[in-house]
Design a protein around this motif. Structure first.
Motif, PDB file in Angstrom:
ATOM      1  N   VAL A  17       0.918  -1.305  -0.185  1.00 37.91           N
ATOM      2  CA  VAL A  17       0.149  -0.086  -0.010  1.00 37.91           C
ATOM      3  C   VAL A  17       0.824   1.071   0.109  1.00 37.91           C
ATOM      4  O   VAL A  17       0.734   2.119  -0.823  1.00 37.91           O
ATOM      5  N   CYS A  18       1.685   1.244   0.844  1.00 39.52           N
ATOM      6  CA  CYS A  18       2.854   2.377   0.990  1.00 39.52           C
ATOM      7  C   CYS A  18       4.226   1.743   0.497  1.00 39.52           C
ATOM      8  O   CYS A  18       4.907   1.084   1.407  1.00 39.52           O
ATOM      9  N   ASN A  19       4.733   2.162  -0.467  1.00 42.94           N
ATOM     10  CA  ASN A  19       5.825   1.981  -1.093  1.00 42.94           C
ATOM     11  C   ASN A  19       7.079   2.632  -0.323  1.00 42.94           C
ATOM     12  O   ASN A  19       8.160   1.854  -0.181  1.00 42.94           O
ATOM     13  N   CYS A  29      -0.327   7.228  -0.900  1.00 48.19           N
ATOM     14  CA  CYS A  29      -1.212   6.004  -0.387  1.00 48.19           C
ATOM     15  C   CYS A  29      -2.306   6.088   0.310  1.00 48.19           C
ATOM     16  O   CYS A  29      -3.175   5.255   0.625  1.00 48.19           O
ATOM     17  N   HIS A  63      -5.770   4.827  -1.177  1.00 48.03           N
ATOM     18  CA  HIS A  63      -5.673   3.534  -0.981  1.00 48.03           C
ATOM     19  C   HIS A  63      -5.978   2.999   0.548  1.00 48.03           C
ATOM     20  O   HIS A  63      -6.839   2.079   0.592  1.00 48.03           O
TER      21      HIS A  63
END
Length: 85
Positions: free
Chosen positions: A3-5, A41, A44
């Protein structure tokens, strides 16, 4: 799936934090840092949280404490507030 790179936070981690009581992207950020760097993100995370019931919001609506430490203080009548710190 990530979700969070920026911080390597997965959907499973977001769902786990939500199951543990995080109801908003800000609360997810407090638990995992997701959404605190570039912010791409956040939408998302919002989608994963959905519009479902929030257990803590339900407690507040019922006039009950939403935080575990508040609940523990109420379960020990006469306990000084300083113990919570």
């Amino acid at each position: 799936m990530y979700v969070c790179n920026c911080f390597g936070v997965t959907e499973a981690q977001v769902r786990k934090h939500a199951a543990d009581g995080a109801c908003t992207p800000r609360q997810i950020a407090s638990a995992s840092k997701a959404g605190t760097d570039c912010g791409s993100c956040v939408r998302h995370i919002q989608a994963l949280l959905g519009r479902g019931a929030c257990p803590r919001r339900d407690l507040v609506d019922q006039g009950r404490p939403a935080l575990a430490e508040s609940a523990s203080l109420l379960s020990r009548p006469g306990a000084p507030l300083e113990e919570a710190a």
